[in-house]
Motif scaffolding. Structure first.
Motif, mmCIF file in Angstrom:
data_model
loop_
_atom_site.group_PDB
_atom_site.id
_atom_site.type_symbol
_atom_site.label_atom_id
_atom_site.label_comp_id
_atom_site.label_asym_id
_atom_site.label_seq_id
_atom_site.Cartn_x
_atom_site.Cartn_y
_atom_site.Cartn_z
ATOM 1 N N THR A 1 0.932 -1.403 -0.019
ATOM 2 C CA THR A 1 -0.057 0.042 0.025
ATOM 3 C C THR A 1 0.778 1.152 -0.185
ATOM 4 O O THR A 1 0.514 2.350 -0.413
ATOM 5 C CB THR A 1 -0.935 -0.038 1.256
ATOM 6 N N GLY A 2 1.893 1.032 0.470
ATOM 7 C CA GLY A 2 3.065 2.407 0.592
ATOM 8 C C GLY A 2 2.599 3.173 1.591
ATOM 9 O O GLY A 2 3.152 4.220 2.137
ATOM 10 N N ARG A 3 1.651 2.473 2.783
ATOM 11 C CA ARG A 3 1.187 3.276 3.654
ATOM 12 C C ARG A 3 1.971 2.899 5.080
ATOM 13 O O ARG A 3 2.348 1.754 5.174
ATOM 14 C CB ARG A 3 -0.259 3.131 4.094
ATOM 15 N N VAL A 4 2.250 3.804 5.899
ATOM 16 C CA VAL A 4 3.419 3.722 6.964
ATOM 17 C C VAL A 4 2.409 3.758 8.308
ATOM 18 O O VAL A 4 1.558 4.664 8.547
ATOM 19 C CB VAL A 4 4.551 4.626 7.232
ATOM 20 N N VAL A 5 3.077 2.683 9.132
ATOM 21 C CA VAL A 5 2.024 2.381 10.461
ATOM 22 C C VAL A 5 3.031 2.406 11.651
ATOM 23 O O VAL A 5 4.114 1.521 11.345
ATOM 24 C CB VAL A 5 1.042 1.337 10.466
ATOM 25 N N ILE A 6 2.709 2.730 12.587
ATOM 26 C CA ILE A 6 3.533 2.628 13.990
ATOM 27 C C ILE A 6 2.919 2.073 14.894
ATOM 28 O O ILE A 6 1.676 2.299 15.239
ATOM 29 C CB ILE A 6 4.127 3.968 14.659
ATOM 30 N N VAL A 7 3.279 0.747 15.271
ATOM 31 C CA VAL A 7 2.413 0.068 16.654
ATOM 32 C C VAL A 7 3.305 -0.031 17.608
ATOM 33 O O VAL A 7 4.346 -0.605 17.556
ATOM 34 C CB VAL A 7 2.203 -1.313 15.906
ATOM 35 N N THR A 8 2.798 0.389 18.687
ATOM 36 C CA THR A 8 3.696 0.228 19.937
ATOM 37 C C THR A 8 3.347 -0.897 20.826
ATOM 38 O O THR A 8 2.304 -1.483 20.501
ATOM 39 C CB THR A 8 3.517 1.679 21.016
ATOM 40 N N GLY A 9 4.457 -1.301 21.319
ATOM 41 C CA GLY A 9 4.281 -2.727 22.184
ATOM 42 C C GLY A 9 4.283 -3.755 21.109
ATOM 43 O O GLY A 9 3.242 -4.669 21.700
ATOM 44 N N ALA A 10 4.772 -3.895 19.985
ATOM 45 C CA ALA A 10 4.571 -4.741 19.036
ATOM 46 C C ALA A 10 5.504 -5.998 19.012
ATOM 47 O O ALA A 10 5.285 -6.887 18.114
ATOM 48 C CB ALA A 10 4.592 -4.140 17.602
ATOM 49 N N ASP A 11 6.129 -6.227 20.220
ATOM 50 C CA ASP A 11 7.066 -7.486 20.246
ATOM 51 C C ASP A 11 6.337 -8.450 20.681
ATOM 52 O O ASP A 11 6.816 -9.679 20.733
ATOM 53 C CB ASP A 11 8.123 -6.865 21.154
ATOM 54 N N ARG A 12 5.011 -8.512 21.293
ATOM 55 C CA ARG A 12 4.170 -9.450 21.849
ATOM 56 C C ARG A 12 2.779 -9.312 21.791
ATOM 57 O O ARG A 12 2.272 -8.038 21.732
ATOM 58 C CB ARG A 12 4.743 -10.039 23.168
#
Length: 318
Positions: free
Chosen positions: A2-13
């Protein structure tokens, strides 16, 4: 892609990992895993890439309990000259319900409120310019704040309404792990509603989501082994068939869809459960409380005109 950027916090689990995995694999997003623990973050990226070699995933260090770490994260992200279309504020901590002693961070903020709310509050505001720009260019940018049913004190014995004069539960005899958690998750909702109003007309939507009861997450890792084991067995395996609980994968998909699906495009200022907009607690609709918490949060987070905060807040309808 998509070319869209997302930040997800706490994404290690947990839910964060499943959200990041789904958005990278199914949604084709360029996903930034914002994690406190770099080793666990690398493991998460390895697993995502192992299952989906073409997935676009990168790791950045972020400790939401530290205001300095939040500002450093934003500086490092903006230096990369990357766009930002979606921010998922997922990371959270929960002390034991029997913990009656507050644990302040280096910034002298109670750790639950710092990690679950003040850190995300600061992070969101420092990234607003990027999100508004993306919305102007594409017509759609989104902020998703993960909350839970425990934001409602009427459903929790021994828990009270949020006292703005005791915001960090510093008054003698008022602190408990559950009260701190409830307050922080209520603030997530108050913030979502207030920010949605503030960003009206910008193309940036702001929603919050209760992904359901997921006993298999590590959110309650500070609880006793007996309590965690009992909850995992009783609530997860015995009640899942009755749809009282969900798996991490199911919850992560819910969050990811709210953050990406065309179904939710244009929806803002809502509280979602099971993919449907629902009513949150009575307390969460108190507009006076909402404004007071907004002002308190701004002060604790150290936000000011240099952060572009005042320009955004001028749009507030409250």
């Amino acid at each position: 892609m998509t070319g869209r950027v997302v930040i997800v916090t706490g994404a290690d689990r947990g839910i964060g990992y499943e959200t990041a995995r789904y958005m990278a694999a199914e949604g084709g997003y360029d996903v930034v895993l914002a994690c406190r623990d770099q080793e666990k973050g690398q493991n998460a990226i390895h697993q995502i890439k192992k299952d989906n070699p073409s997935a676009l995933v990168t790791l950045m260090q972020l400790d939401l309990s530290s205001l300095t770490s939040v500002r450093d994260f934003v500086t490092n992200f903006t230096m990369k000259k990357r766009k930002l279309h979606v921010l998922v504020n997922n990371a959270a901590v929960k002390l034991s319900s029997t913990d009656l002693t507050a644990k302040p961070t280096r910034d002298q903020i109670e750790v639950t409120m710092a990690t679950n709310y003040i850190g995300p509050f600061l992070l969101t505001h420092l990234l607003l310019d990027l999100l508004v720009t993306a919305a102007h260019m594409t017509g759609d940018a989104r902020i998703v704040n993960v909350t839970c049913a425990e934001h409602d004190h009427e459903k929790l014995p021994g828990v009270t309404e949020l006292d703005v004069d005791n915001f960090q539960l510093t008054k003698k005899g008022t602190f408990s792990g559950l009260q701190a958690y409830k307050n922080s998750k209520l603030c997530n909702i108050l913030f979502s509603y207030q920010l949605a109003d503030s960003l009206s007309g910008t193309g940036v939507s702001v929603n919050c989501i209760n992904p359901g009861n997921i006993p298999s997450t590590q959110l309650e890792s500070r609880s006793s082994k007996v309590k965690r084991g009992l909850k995992l067995v009783c609530l997860h395996y015995l009640l899942r068939c009755a749809k009282f609980t969900q798996t991490k994968k199911q919850a992560g998909k819910q969050v990811a869809l709210l953050a990406s699906s065309d179904k939710y495009k244009g929806s803002t200022g809502c509280y979602y459960e099971d993919g449907v907009a629902e009513r949150s607690s009575i307390e969460s609709y108190d507009r006076e409380l909402r404004q007071k918490v907004w002002n308190i949060s701004k002060k604790i987070a150290g936000l000011g005109r240099d952060d572009g905060f005042d320009d955004i807040s001028l749009h507030s309808t409250v």
